[in-house]
Design a protein around this motif. Structure first.
Motif, PDB file in Angstrom:
ATOM      1  N   LEU A  56       0.824  -1.207   0.000  1.00  0.00           N
ATOM      2  CA  LEU A  56       0.000   0.000   0.000  1.00  0.00           C
ATOM      3  C   LEU A  56       0.864   1.265   0.000  1.00  0.00           C
ATOM      4  O   LEU A  56       0.561   2.223  -0.720  1.00  0.00           O
ATOM      5  CB  LEU A  56      -0.960  -0.015   1.192  1.00  0.00           C
ATOM      6  N   ALA A  57       1.932   1.278   0.771  1.00  0.00           N
ATOM      7  CA  ALA A  57       2.794   2.466   0.823  1.00  0.00           C
ATOM      8  C   ALA A  57       3.411   2.763  -0.542  1.00  0.00           C
ATOM      9  O   ALA A  57       3.376   3.907  -1.019  1.00  0.00           O
ATOM     10  CB  ALA A  57       3.889   2.270   1.868  1.00  0.00           C
ATOM     11  N   PHE A  58       3.972   1.747  -1.182  1.00  0.00           N
ATOM     12  CA  PHE A  58       4.590   1.929  -2.495  1.00  0.00           C
ATOM     13  C   PHE A  58       3.548   2.339  -3.531  1.00  0.00           C
ATOM     14  O   PHE A  58       3.811   3.184  -4.394  1.00  0.00           O
ATOM     15  CB  PHE A  58       5.324   0.659  -2.904  1.00  0.00           C
ATOM     16  N   SER A  59       2.351   1.783  -3.439  1.00  0.00           N
ATOM     17  CA  SER A  59       1.289   2.138  -4.379  1.00  0.00           C
ATOM     18  C   SER A  59       0.873   3.598  -4.223  1.00  0.00           C
ATOM     19  O   SER A  59       0.682   4.310  -5.213  1.00  0.00           O
ATOM     20  CB  SER A  59       0.083   1.225  -4.181  1.00  0.00           C
ATOM     21  N   LEU A  60       0.736   4.056  -2.987  1.00  0.00           N
ATOM     22  CA  LEU A  60       0.338   5.447  -2.762  1.00  0.00           C
ATOM     23  C   LEU A  60       1.426   6.421  -3.222  1.00  0.00           C
ATOM     24  O   LEU A  60       1.121   7.454  -3.835  1.00  0.00           O
ATOM     25  CB  LEU A  60       0.011   5.668  -1.285  1.00  0.00           C
ATOM     26  N   VAL A  61       2.675   6.088  -2.968  1.00  0.00           N
ATOM     27  CA  VAL A  61       3.780   6.928  -3.443  1.00  0.00           C
ATOM     28  C   VAL A  61       3.801   6.942  -4.975  1.00  0.00           C
ATOM     29  O   VAL A  61       4.055   7.983  -5.590  1.00  0.00           O
ATOM     30  CB  VAL A  61       5.128   6.427  -2.865  1.00  0.00           C
TER      31      VAL A  61
END
Length: 159
Positions: A56-61
């Motif tokens: 989720l973190a990589f996707s949001l970034v």
């Protein structure tokens, strides 16, 4: 400091290439967010989106970076030039750092080797597009054209 070309004739092609990379990153981020929405922010499971492992973190970034690149590619001034150079460096540095922690618990963005390779390629392309999409006054364009067609350059080209 190296002299970057100003008003390069292929500037629209470079901006389109940066825009396509931005669009891919945006779609990857949105798709990855949909896939990992109910998971922890820094999950390290096997979530894959468009051929790259994500969380989720990589996707949001990726959504943010994709938007920045698409906006930069759509602007006529030097904003895209600076955005592409900056994003290219960020992609390269991030890929090297994440490659160094790939098999450890410090891999908080859930990178795989394919993600590292794609990030490096995107970083190199963005640095290249950023180097050639600088916009300047007409005098700079004329000076560059005169430099390319200088008599000494013509002699060296004939050899």
């Amino acid at each position: 400091m190296a002299k970057l070309p100003v008003n390069h004739p292929a500037r629209p092609i470079y901006r389109a290439l940066a825009g396509l990379i931005g669009l891919y990153i945006l779609v990857f981020g949105v798709w990855g967010t949909v896939l990992t929405w109910n998971e922890p922010l820094f999950a390290r499971d096997g979530a894959w989106a468009l051929g790259l492992r994500t969380n989720l973190a990589f996707s949001l970034v990726s959504v943010v970076f994709g938007l920045v690149l698409v906006i930069g590619a759509s602007r006529r001034g030097n904003l895209g030039h600076y955005m592409n150079l900056t994003a290219g460096v960020i992609f390269l540095v991030t890929s090297i750092l994440m490659m160094s922690v790939l098999q450890t618990s410090a891999n908080f963005l859930n990178f795989s080797m394919s993600t590292v390779i794609v990030s490096m390629v995107f970083g190199l392309i963005l640095i290249g597009t950023g180097a050639y999409d600088k916009v300047g006054p007409e005098e700079h364009e004329e000076a560059a054209r005169d430099h390319r067609h200088h008599p000494v350059a013509e002699i060296h080209r004939r050899r």
